[in-house]
Design an enzyme around this catalytic site. Structure first.
Site, PDB file in Angstrom:
ATOM      1  N   ASP A  96       5.302  20.301   7.099  1.00 13.40           N
ATOM      2  CA  ASP A  96       6.204  21.427   6.922  1.00 13.40           C
ATOM      3  C   ASP A  96       7.451  21.060   6.126  1.00 13.40           C
ATOM      4  OD1 ASP A  96       6.708  19.929   9.365  1.00 13.40           O
ATOM      5  OD2 ASP A  96       8.328  21.332   9.758  1.00 13.40           O
ATOM      6  N   LEU A  97       7.923  19.796   6.249  1.00 13.01           N
ATOM      7  CA  LEU A  97       9.111  19.399   5.493  1.00 13.01           C
ATOM      8  C   LEU A  97       8.827  19.398   3.993  1.00 13.01           C
ATOM      9  CD1 LEU A  97      10.532  16.478   7.682  1.00 13.01           C
ATOM     10  CD2 LEU A  97      11.207  18.884   7.666  1.00 13.01           C
ATOM     11  N   ARG A 118       1.150  14.920  12.414  1.00  5.86           N
ATOM     12  CA  ARG A 118       2.112  14.557  11.384  1.00  5.86           C
ATOM     13  C   ARG A 118       2.196  15.729  10.402  1.00  5.86           C
ATOM     14  NH1 ARG A 118       0.649   8.546   9.450  1.00  5.86           N
ATOM     15  NH2 ARG A 118      -1.502   9.280   9.491  1.00  5.86           N
ATOM     16  N   CYS A 156      -5.432   8.521   9.334  1.00  6.27           N
ATOM     17  CA  CYS A 156      -5.523   7.941  10.672  1.00  6.27           C
ATOM     18  C   CYS A 156      -5.238   8.985  11.754  1.00  6.27           C
ATOM     19  CB  CYS A 156      -4.520   6.800  10.824  1.00  6.27           C
ATOM     20  SG  CYS A 156      -4.993   5.295   9.972  1.00  6.27           S
ATOM     21  N   ASP A 195       4.736   0.993  12.015  1.00 10.95           N
ATOM     22  CA  ASP A 195       3.531   0.342  11.517  1.00 10.95           C
ATOM     23  C   ASP A 195       3.370  -1.089  12.015  1.00 10.95           C
ATOM     24  OD1 ASP A 195       2.581   2.526  10.184  1.00 10.95           O
ATOM     25  OD2 ASP A 195       3.150   1.862   8.185  1.00 10.95           O
ATOM     26  N   LYS A 200       0.829  -1.209   0.000  1.00 10.90           N
ATOM     27  CA  LYS A 200       0.000   0.000   0.000  1.00 10.90           C
ATOM     28  C   LYS A 200       0.865   1.262   0.000  1.00 10.90           C
ATOM     29  CE  LYS A 200      -1.680   1.822   3.872  1.00 10.90           C
ATOM     30  NZ  LYS A 200      -1.643   3.305   3.951  1.00 10.90           N
ATOM     31  N   ASN A 201       1.880   1.285   0.842  1.00 11.73           N
ATOM     32  CA  ASN A 201       2.685   2.496   0.985  1.00 11.73           C
ATOM     33  C   ASN A 201       3.623   2.737  -0.189  1.00 11.73           C
ATOM     34  OD1 ASN A 201       1.494   3.107   3.417  1.00 11.73           O
ATOM     35  ND2 ASN A 201       3.041   2.042   4.636  1.00 11.73           N
ATOM     36  N   ARG A 252      -8.454  -0.171   4.684  1.00 13.59           N
ATOM     37  CA  ARG A 252      -7.569   0.805   4.037  1.00 13.59           C
ATOM     38  C   ARG A 252      -6.213   0.193   3.707  1.00 13.59           C
ATOM     39  NH1 ARG A 252      -5.907   4.846   7.400  1.00 13.59           N
ATOM     40  NH2 ARG A 252      -4.935   5.705   5.541  1.00 13.59           N
TER      41      ARG A 252
END
Length: 420
Positions: A124-125, A121, A116, A305, A22-23, A397
Site C-alpha cells: 500500500d505504501l 507485507r 517468501c 534478515d 542480492k537486495n 534465492r
C-alpha cells in the site's frame, strides 16, 4: 528437489569473499528500465532471484546476458509493460519494475507480489506514493494497473521506512517534473546503492543515506556501468557461522560498517570481532556464547534478515535469551525445525524465548523461507551427527554457492538430489 547433507561439529576456519548484495542488485536491475541503452553491472551474485529478475526484464523487452558475475542489460527495445503473476508470485522484488515502467513509459501492469511466506507485507505504501505523484492506480483481478501522462513532484511521508516503497518511489520520482521529497525513507545500504546508481545515470538526489530524500526530476537518464555493494546479510551469516561452530573466519570484500549492529551483539555474546577496511574476522572465544537479547528494527538496527541466524546461535547459549521481530511478526517458522534438532524455544506473538542447550542433534529439517534456510544450515553445522536440510531452493534465492564457501572453511557439507 535438492537437499544439503551436513555432518556437524567441525569448527570453521579460513577466509571467504562476500558476494554482491542480492537486495541491492534486484532494484538496480529494475532501474535500468528508466533509460534506453546498454548497462554493465558488476559483482552480481549468481542467484535464483537474479535469474528471475533477468527473465522478467526479458519479458518486458530487454536483452540480458550474465557472465563472470557481470550483467549486461540492453533496454533499448522495451515494449511490454506487464509483470505476470506466473513470474511475480515467485519473487516479490518483481514489484520494483512498477515505478520505472510508470516513469519511463507512463503505464505498468504488475501482479501483486509473492516470494517468501513470512507474513503479510502489503504494498500500500508503494501505491499511495505513486498516486501522490499523479499516477492513476487501481487493483483489478490481482494486478496493480497504473498509468500517468506526466507525474509531478510532491511530498511523500512514509508511515514506516519501507525499503521496497522507498526504492520504488525513488525510481518513479527521478523522471517527474518538479521536486519530490520522501520523508521517513529507508536508509539501508541497498537503498543507498540504488540512489547512487540513479545519480550515476544522471538523477539529482539529495540526502542519500538519510531519512529524507529530495529528488529533482530529470528529463532523461543514461545507461551506465556500476558495481554492486557487498551483501551484508551473507557476511553476517558467515560471522554467525564462525561463532556457532567455535571457529575463526575472515570475510573479505565486505563493508564492516554495514553490519555494526550484528558486530555489537556478537561482542556481547563473547565473540572476538576484528574489523579491517574491507574485511571482518570473527573468532569464537568461549565454549558457549553468552545469551544476548535482540530486537529487530530498520537500518541501522539489527536486521530482520539475520534474526533466524541469531536464533540458531542463541539455541546454544549458556542461558536464556529473548528475540523480538518488529519488522515481520510471523517470521518464526524456523522455530519448529530448530526444535527438531533439540532447541528449546517458546513463541508469544512476535517474540521468541530461547533457552540455551548444551548441544543440538542432527535430524531432517525443512526450509520455509530464505533466511530460515540459512538458520537451519548454521544449526546443522553446530549439531552432533547428520542434518538434512530439505527444500533448499529457498537458500539458492539469496546465497551464492553457500555449500562451496562452507566447504572451503572446512565444513562437511554436500548437496544431493532429494527426490520428489
Amino acid at each position: 528437489m535438492d537437499k544439503l547433507i551436513i555432518n556437524g561439529g567441525t569448527p570453521l576456519h579460513g577466509q571467504i569473499q562476500a558476494s554482491g548484495a542480492k537486495n541491492a542488485v534486484l532494484p538496480i536491475m529494475a532501474a535500468t528500465l528508466l533509460a534506453e541503452g546498454i548497462f554493465h553491472i558488476h559483482n552480481v551474485p549468481d542467484l535464483r532471484d537474479v535469474k528471475t529478475m533477468a527473465y522478467l526484464l526479458r519479458i518486458i523487452g530487454a536483452k540480458v546476458d550474465y557472465e563472470h558475475n557481470t550483467l549486461t542489460i540492453d533496454t533499448s527495445n522495451c515494449s511490454f509493460f506487464e509483470a505476470p503473476y506466473e513470474l511475480v508470485k515467485t519473487m516479490r522484488a518483481s514489484i520494483y519494475v512498477l515505478g520505472p515502467l510508470l516513469a519511463r513509459f507512463g503505464e505498468a501492469k504488475v501482479s501483486l507480489p509473492g516470494g517468501c511466506a513470512i507474513g503479510a507485507r502489503p504494498v500500500d505504501l508503494h501505491l499511495k506514493g505513486l498516486s501522490k505523484l499523479g499516477a492513476c492506480v487501481v487493483l483489478e483481478k490481482g494486478y496493480i494497473q497504473a498509468s500517468a501522462n506526466q507525474m509531478a513532484g510532491c511530498t511523500i511521508n512514509l508511515d514506516v521506512p519501507s525499503v521496497g516503497a522507498t526504492g520504488n518511489l525513488l525510481m518513479a520520482a527521478v523522471l517527474t517534473t518538479g521536486e519530490t521529497t520522501i520523508s521517513n525513507a529507508a536508509r539501508e545500504p541497498d537503498v543507498v546503492a540504488l540512489a547512487e546508481f540513479l545519480v550515476k545515470m544522471g538523477a539529482r538526489i539529495e540526502g542519500i543515506g538519510t531519512a529524507v530524500l529530495k529528488i529533482k526530476g530529470a528529463a532523461k537518464l543514461n545507461a551506465v556501468d556500476f558495481e554492486i555493494v557487498p551483501d551484508r546479510i551473507e557476511a553476517g551469516t558467515f560471522m554467525i557461522a564462525a561463532a556457532i561452530t567455535g571457529g575463526e573466519v575472515e570475510i573479505t570484500k565486505c563493508n564492516p560498517r554495514h553490519v555494526d549492529s550484528l558486530t555489537a551483539k556478537l561482542r556481547e555474546a563473547g565473540v572476538l570481532v576484528e574489523e579491517g577496511k574491507e574485511s571482518i574476522t570473527c573468532k569464537s572465544t568461549r565454549q558457549r556464547p553468552l545469551p544476548v537479547n535482540i530486537t529487530t528494527s530498520e537500518y541501522p538496527g539489527f536486521p530482520t534478515d539475520l534474526q533466524a541466524q541469531w536464533m540458531a546461535l542463541m539455541c546454544l547459549a549458556g542461558g536464556s535469551s529473548i528475540i523480538t521481530d518488529t519488522i515481520f511478526f510471523d517470521r518464526f517458522t524456523h522455530t519448529a525445525e530448530l526444535r527438531r534438532l533439540g532447541a528449546k524455544i517458546e513463541l508469544n506473538e512476535n517474540t521468541a524465548f530461547v533457552g540455551g542447550v548444551e548441544s543440538l542433534n542432527g535430524a531432517p529439517v525443512m526450509s520455509t523461507d530464505l533466511r530460515a534456510s540459512a538458520c537451519l544450515v548454521l544449526a546443522g553445522l553446530a549439531a552432533r551427527g547428520c542434518t538434512e536440510v530439505h527444500r533448499i531452493y529457498h537458500l539458492d534465492r539469496g546465497y551464492e554457492r553457500i555449500e562451496a564457501k562452507l566447504k572451503k572453511l572446512g565444513a562437511d557439507i554436500s548437496r544431493q538430489d532429494g527426490g520428489l
